[in-house]
Design a protein around this motif. Sequence first.
Motif, PDB file in Angstrom:
ATOM      1  N   LEU A 259      70.495   9.149  29.826  1.00 25.69           N
ATOM      2  CA  LEU A 259      71.169   9.982  30.891  1.00 25.69           C
ATOM      3  C   LEU A 259      70.912   9.301  32.207  1.00 25.69           C
ATOM      4  O   LEU A 259      69.709   8.759  32.497  1.00 25.69           O
ATOM      5  CB  LEU A 259      70.800  11.375  30.885  1.00 25.69           C
ATOM      6  N   THR A 260      71.761   9.398  33.204  1.00 24.69           N
ATOM      7  CA  THR A 260      71.528   8.751  34.539  1.00 24.69           C
ATOM      8  C   THR A 260      70.232   9.755  35.175  1.00 24.69           C
ATOM      9  O   THR A 260      70.311  10.883  34.879  1.00 24.69           O
ATOM     10  CB  THR A 260      72.565   8.721  35.590  1.00 24.69           C
ATOM     11  N   PRO A 261      69.607   9.455  35.916  1.00 21.09           N
ATOM     12  CA  PRO A 261      68.547  10.171  36.419  1.00 21.09           C
ATOM     13  C   PRO A 261      68.709  11.176  37.303  1.00 21.09           C
ATOM     14  O   PRO A 261      69.863  11.253  37.884  1.00 21.09           O
ATOM     15  CB  PRO A 261      67.643   9.123  37.191  1.00 21.09           C
ATOM     16  N   ALA A 262      68.003  12.357  37.078  1.00 20.75           N
ATOM     17  CA  ALA A 262      68.335  13.748  38.044  1.00 20.75           C
ATOM     18  C   ALA A 262      68.016  13.457  39.436  1.00 20.75           C
ATOM     19  O   ALA A 262      67.088  12.429  39.850  1.00 20.75           O
ATOM     20  CB  ALA A 262      67.243  14.616  37.404  1.00 20.75           C
ATOM     21  N   GLU A 263      69.218  13.683  40.283  1.00 20.46           N
ATOM     22  CA  GLU A 263      68.946  13.613  41.569  1.00 20.46           C
ATOM     23  C   GLU A 263      68.124  14.588  42.183  1.00 20.46           C
ATOM     24  O   GLU A 263      67.599  15.617  41.504  1.00 20.46           O
ATOM     25  CB  GLU A 263      70.203  13.638  42.276  1.00 20.46           C
ATOM     26  N   GLU A 264      67.565  14.562  43.284  1.00 11.00           N
ATOM     27  CA  GLU A 264      66.513  15.243  43.835  1.00 11.00           C
ATOM     28  C   GLU A 264      66.735  16.706  43.811  1.00 11.00           C
ATOM     29  O   GLU A 264      65.938  17.546  43.449  1.00 11.00           O
ATOM     30  CB  GLU A 264      66.092  14.814  45.285  1.00 11.00           C
ATOM     31  N   GLU A 265      68.057  17.139  44.289  1.00 15.38           N
ATOM     32  CA  GLU A 265      68.577  18.579  44.075  1.00 15.38           C
ATOM     33  C   GLU A 265      68.187  19.116  42.970  1.00 15.38           C
ATOM     34  O   GLU A 265      67.604  20.161  42.659  1.00 15.38           O
ATOM     35  CB  GLU A 265      69.856  18.600  44.272  1.00 15.38           C
ATOM     36  N   GLU A 266      68.680  18.341  41.709  1.00 16.25           N
ATOM     37  CA  GLU A 266      68.338  18.829  40.323  1.00 16.25           C
ATOM     38  C   GLU A 266      66.782  18.945  40.081  1.00 16.25           C
ATOM     39  O   GLU A 266      66.475  20.028  39.495  1.00 16.25           O
ATOM     40  CB  GLU A 266      69.107  18.162  39.356  1.00 16.25           C
TER      41      GLU A 266
END
Length: 114
Positions: free
Chosen positions: A62-69
């Motif tokens: 999976l693409t890495p989680a963004e900071e908000e997530e």
Amino acid sequence: MTQLIVLPHVENCPDGAVIEAEEGKSICETLLENGVELDHACEMSCACTTCHVIVREGFNSLTPAEEEEEDLLDKAWGLEPNSRLGCQAIVGKTPLVVEIPKYSLNMAKEGHRK
């Protein structure tokens, strides 16, 4: 199409499920389109944690989680290192095995499940 395996969950998916998932759709969208109820109180806008899932296999694809997530995940019930918000985790080419946690903050707060 990519295989998405959902581990059994006592209420949302008692028998588990094997789903042919469309690449580019979120885990949450895929589950809902295939009759697996996953809470999504913010309508998949990355504003809550009710669609929290644990990716047991395929997490690194999976693409890495963004900071908000990442910030929201810190508030999720039953957080694990391979936790993601179902609305933000996009299905790719690698098969995935996901687990729906026993509770979400929404369920615990509203007393839906015990």
